[in-house]
Design a protein around this motif. Structure first.
Motif, PDB file in Angstrom:
ATOM      1  N   GLY A 126       3.096  27.627 -56.421  1.00 39.89           N
ATOM      2  CA  GLY A 126       2.334  27.844 -55.192  1.00 39.89           C
ATOM      3  C   GLY A 126       1.419  26.697 -54.839  1.00 39.89           C
ATOM      4  O   GLY A 126       1.379  26.239 -53.687  1.00 39.89           O
ATOM      5  N   TYR A 127       0.673  26.195 -55.832  1.00 37.43           N
ATOM      6  CA  TYR A 127      -0.258  25.099 -55.558  1.00 37.43           C
ATOM      7  C   TYR A 127       0.494  23.811 -55.224  1.00 37.43           C
ATOM      8  O   TYR A 127       0.029  23.004 -54.414  1.00 37.43           O
ATOM      9  N   THR A 128       1.650  23.621 -55.841  1.00 35.16           N
ATOM     10  CA  THR A 128       2.456  22.439 -55.516  1.00 35.16           C
ATOM     11  C   THR A 128       2.884  22.480 -54.050  1.00 35.16           C
ATOM     12  O   THR A 128       2.785  21.478 -53.331  1.00 35.16           O
ATOM     13  N   GLY A 152      13.840  29.039 -54.795  1.00 29.36           N
ATOM     14  CA  GLY A 152      13.072  28.750 -55.999  1.00 29.36           C
ATOM     15  C   GLY A 152      11.588  28.994 -55.810  1.00 29.36           C
ATOM     16  O   GLY A 152      11.132  29.408 -54.735  1.00 29.36           O
ATOM     17  N   GLY A 153      10.812  28.720 -56.849  1.00 29.46           N
ATOM     18  CA  GLY A 153       9.386  28.973 -56.794  1.00 29.46           C
ATOM     19  C   GLY A 153       8.649  28.142 -55.771  1.00 29.46           C
ATOM     20  O   GLY A 153       8.002  28.672 -54.854  1.00 29.46           O
ATOM     21  N   VAL A 154       8.734  26.804 -55.894  1.00 30.73           N
ATOM     22  CA  VAL A 154       8.041  25.925 -54.950  1.00 30.73           C
ATOM     23  C   VAL A 154       8.565  26.139 -53.537  1.00 30.73           C
ATOM     24  O   VAL A 154       7.802  26.279 -52.574  1.00 30.73           O
ATOM     25  N   GLY A 155       9.890  26.182 -53.408  1.00 34.21           N
ATOM     26  CA  GLY A 155      10.496  26.368 -52.097  1.00 34.21           C
ATOM     27  C   GLY A 155      10.106  27.684 -51.455  1.00 34.21           C
ATOM     28  O   GLY A 155       9.791  27.745 -50.259  1.00 34.21           O
ATOM     29  N   GLY A 156      10.099  28.762 -52.244  1.00 32.71           N
ATOM     30  CA  GLY A 156       9.753  30.072 -51.715  1.00 32.71           C
ATOM     31  C   GLY A 156       8.322  30.142 -51.213  1.00 32.71           C
ATOM     32  O   GLY A 156       8.040  30.723 -50.158  1.00 32.71           O
ATOM     33  N   PHE A 157       7.395  29.549 -51.973  1.00 33.25           N
ATOM     34  CA  PHE A 157       6.003  29.538 -51.518  1.00 33.25           C
ATOM     35  C   PHE A 157       5.833  28.626 -50.303  1.00 33.25           C
ATOM     36  O   PHE A 157       5.061  28.926 -49.383  1.00 33.25           O
ATOM     37  N   ALA A 158       6.560  27.515 -50.283  1.00 35.76           N
ATOM     38  CA  ALA A 158       6.467  26.592 -49.148  1.00 35.76           C
ATOM     39  C   ALA A 158       6.935  27.264 -47.860  1.00 35.76           C
ATOM     40  O   ALA A 158       6.327  27.088 -46.795  1.00 35.76           O
ATOM     41  N   LEU A 212       8.842  17.467 -40.971  1.00 35.68           N
ATOM     42  CA  LEU A 212       8.467  17.428 -42.382  1.00 35.68           C
ATOM     43  C   LEU A 212       9.638  17.823 -43.262  1.00 35.68           C
ATOM     44  O   LEU A 212      10.467  18.649 -42.872  1.00 35.68           O
ATOM     45  N   VAL A 213       9.685  17.232 -44.449  1.00 37.03           N
ATOM     46  CA  VAL A 213      10.645  17.641 -45.484  1.00 37.03           C
ATOM     47  C   VAL A 213       9.886  17.811 -46.788  1.00 37.03           C
ATOM     48  O   VAL A 213       9.055  16.970 -47.154  1.00 37.03           O
ATOM     49  N   LEU A 214      10.151  18.905 -47.493  1.00 40.22           N
ATOM     50  CA  LEU A 214       9.670  19.068 -48.862  1.00 40.22           C
ATOM     51  C   LEU A 214      10.887  19.076 -49.769  1.00 40.22           C
ATOM     52  O   LEU A 214      11.715  19.991 -49.701  1.00 40.22           O
ATOM     53  N   ASP A 215      11.004  18.019 -50.597  1.00 38.14           N
ATOM     54  CA  ASP A 215      12.164  17.907 -51.480  1.00 38.14           C
ATOM     55  C   ASP A 215      11.771  18.247 -52.912  1.00 38.14           C
ATOM     56  O   ASP A 215      10.879  17.619 -53.495  1.00 38.14           O
ATOM     57  N   THR A 216      12.447  19.224 -53.483  1.00 35.31           N
ATOM     58  CA  THR A 216      12.206  19.659 -54.856  1.00 35.31           C
ATOM     59  C   THR A 216      13.423  19.430 -55.741  1.00 35.31           C
ATOM     60  O   THR A 216      13.448  19.875 -56.879  1.00 35.31           O
ATOM     61  N   VAL A 217      14.426  18.726 -55.207  1.00 38.24           N
ATOM     62  CA  VAL A 217      15.720  18.648 -55.882  1.00 38.24           C
ATOM     63  C   VAL A 217      15.873  17.378 -56.717  1.00 38.24           C
ATOM     64  O   VAL A 217      16.214  17.427 -57.898  1.00 38.24           O
ATOM     65  N   GLY A 218      15.671  16.221 -56.112  1.00 41.27           N
ATOM     66  CA  GLY A 218      15.860  14.976 -56.854  1.00 41.27           C
ATOM     67  C   GLY A 218      15.949  13.767 -55.941  1.00 41.27           C
ATOM     68  O   GLY A 218      15.967  13.884 -54.714  1.00 41.27           O
ATOM     69  N   ARG A 219      16.035  12.606 -56.551  1.00 41.84           N
ATOM     70  CA  ARG A 219      15.995  11.333 -55.838  1.00 41.84           C
ATOM     71  C   ARG A 219      17.087  11.199 -54.773  1.00 41.84           C
ATOM     72  O   ARG A 219      16.812  10.812 -53.634  1.00 41.84           O
ATOM     73  N   ASP A 220      18.335  11.531 -55.116  1.00 42.17           N
ATOM     74  CA  ASP A 220      19.433  11.383 -54.152  1.00 42.17           C
ATOM     75  C   ASP A 220      19.251  12.325 -52.961  1.00 42.17           C
ATOM     76  O   ASP A 220      19.502  11.942 -51.816  1.00 42.17           O
ATOM     77  N   ASN A 221      18.812  13.542 -53.237  1.00 44.91           N
ATOM     78  CA  ASN A 221      18.604  14.513 -52.169  1.00 44.91           C
ATOM     79  C   ASN A 221      17.453  14.077 -51.259  1.00 44.91           C
ATOM     80  O   ASN A 221      17.515  14.216 -50.035  1.00 44.91           O
ATOM     81  N   ALA A 222      16.404  13.536 -51.863  1.00 45.43           N
ATOM     82  CA  ALA A 222      15.268  13.039 -51.078  1.00 45.43           C
ATOM     83  C   ALA A 222      15.698  11.865 -50.205  1.00 45.43           C
ATOM     84  O   ALA A 222      15.290  11.761 -49.036  1.00 45.43           O
ATOM     85  N   ASP A 223      16.540  11.012 -50.756  1.00 49.41           N
ATOM     86  CA  ASP A 223      17.017   9.848 -50.004  1.00 49.41           C
ATOM     87  C   ASP A 223      17.826  10.295 -48.777  1.00 49.41           C
ATOM     88  O   ASP A 223      17.641   9.795 -47.667  1.00 49.41           O
ATOM     89  N   LYS A 224      18.703  11.265 -48.993  1.00 47.70           N
ATOM     90  CA  LYS A 224      19.510  11.777 -47.885  1.00 47.70           C
ATOM     91  C   LYS A 224      18.631  12.472 -46.847  1.00 47.70           C
ATOM     92  O   LYS A 224      18.891  12.405 -45.641  1.00 47.70           O
TER      93      LYS A 224
END
Length: 327
Positions: A126-128, A152-158, A212-224
Motif C-alpha cells: 500500500g505505501y509503495t 497483485g498487492g502494489v497494483g491492487g492498492f494503486a 502515468l504508468v506504475l510498473d511493478t513487473v521489470g525492466r523490459d516491461n517498464a521500457d515497453k
C-alpha cells in the motif's frame, strides 16, 4: 519467544518455527506484541539473497500489526497498549515472531474496528503504491494511469488509490482476474497474455497515451511502457528502470521516478521516515471509511508461511496473504 527462523540465505522455503531471544527497545524504539504479519515478495527475494547486516538465524517479515508492550527512551507519541501497524527495516529482524522492534516515529495507530490482519496488509504494497502515485508522480483528478499487475498487492492498492483520486485506471491482468481488478476500481482491464498493452492503452486514450504508468513487473516491461506514455507522461518503477537514455526526447518529454520504499530506514532522513506514518494514517482512515479494500485473500498460521511464500513466488497470487501470529 516463538519465531519463524531463517537458518541461512537461500533457505526461505525451509524455515521452521523455533525459539529465540525476545528483543528489548532502545532509544526511540517500541516493542510490539505482534498479532499479524503480511507476506510480501520481498520476503523470499531478500531471504534467498541474504543481507550483509543479518546474523543467523534471521527473522523475515516487514509488515506487522500488534499491541505496544514496551517503549524505549525518548518515545513520546506512542504508549503501551496502543494498537499499531508498521513497515519494518529489512536490515533488521522482522515480524514473523511473537515480538518485534520498530522505530516509534514510523508507526501508525490502528483505528477501532480495523483488524490486525487488515492493517498488516497495508504497509509494503500500500505505501509503495501511495508513494509512487502521490509523492513521486503527484497523481491528480482527470489523469489516466496504467497500473501493471493490478491483481497483485502494489497494483491492487494503486488501482484503488488512483480511482479514489478521480483518475481513469487501466490495468494489466490475466483474463481470469479481470472481474477482480474491476471490482477494485479499474476502468479497463488488459489481458497482457493476449493483448499488446501499448496498443490497447493508445486505443483507449484515442492515441494520446496515458499520463502515468506504475510498473511493478521489470525492466523490459517498464521500457515497453514508455511507448504508452502521453506527452509529459510519467513512469514510476519498482522492479527495474526503463532505458531512460534512449527514451529522452525534446519532442516527447517524459519523467522517471524510482520507488524504493524500504530504503528510507537507512537514509537517516527523519522527515522522509515519518512519511511511512503519514501514509499509514491516511490509508487506515480510508480503510475505516471503506474507501479501500485491504485485499486479504487468505489468513494462515505462522507455520504455513514458507509454503505460502513459495506460492507467492509463482507471481500468480491475488491480493494479500497474512499470517496470524498470536490471538
Amino acid at each position: 519467544m516463538r519465531a519463524l527462523l531463517l537458518e541461512d540465505k537461500g533457505k526461505v522455503f525451509e524455515m521452521k518455527v523455533g525459539t529465540t531471544e525476545k528483543p528489548a527497545p532502545g532509544k526511540g524504539e517500541i516493542l510490539v506484541k505482534i498479532k499479524a504479519t503480511a507476506l510480501n515478495p520481498v520476503d523470499y527475494k531478500t531471504g534467498n539473497g541474504g543481507n550483509p547486516n543479518w546474523t543467523y538465524p534471521h527473522i523475515l517479515g516487514l509488515d506487522s500489526a500488534g499491541i505496544v508492550e514496551e517503549v524505549g527512551s525518548d518515545v513520546a507519541n506512542i504508549k503501551v497498549g496502543d494498537r499499531v501497524v508498521y513497515h519494518g527495516d529489512l536490515t533488521k529482524k522482522g515480524g514473523y515472531a511473537e515480538y518485534g522492534l520498530t522505530t516509534a516515529h514510523t508507526v501508525s495507530i490502528i483505528p477501532e474496528g480495523i483488524s490486525f490482519e487488515d492493517a498488516a496488509a497495508l504497509p509494503t504494497a500500500g505505501y509503495t503504491a501511495y508513494q509512487a502515485l502521490f509523492y513521486k508522480m503527484h497523481a491528480a483528478k482527470g489523469q489516466t494511469i496504467l497500473v501493471h499487475a493490478g491483481a497483485g498487492g502494489v497494483g491492487g492498492f494503486a488501482i484503488q488509490l488512483a480511482k479514489n483520486s478521480g483518475l481513469t485506471v487501466l490495468t494489466t491482468a490475466s483474463s481470469a482476474n479481470h472481474e477482480y481488478v474491476k471490482s477494485l476500481g479499474a476502468d479497463y482491464a488488459i489481458d497482457y497474455r493476449q493483448e499488446d498493452f501499448v496498443e490497447k492503452a493508445l486505443d483507449i486514450t484515442n492515441g494520446l497515451g496515458v499520463d502515468l504508468v506504475l510498473d511493478t513487473v521489470g525492466r523490459d516491461n517498464a521500457d515497453k511502457s514508455l511507448k504508452a506514455l502521453a506527452f509529459n507522461g510519467q513512469i514510476a518503477f519498482i522492479a527495474g528502470p526503463p532505458n531512460a537514455n534512449d527514451a529522452i526526447s525534446f519532442a516527447h518529454p517524459l519523467s522517471f521516478h524510482q520507488v524504493a520504499l524500504g530504503s528510507v530506514h537507512e537514509s537517516n532522513h527523519l522527515r522522509e521516515q515519518k512519511t511511512l506514518a503519514e501514509m499509514g494514517d491516511h490509508m487506515l482512515s480510508m480503510l475505516q471509511d471503506k474507501k479501500i479494500n485491504p485485499m486479504v485473500e487468505k489468513v494462515i498460521p505462522l507455520e504455513e508461511v514458507p509454503k505460502a511464500l513459495a506460492e507467492l513466488s509463482t507471481r500468480r497470487v491475488k491480493g494479500k496473504i497474512v499470517a496470524k501470529i498470536s490471538e
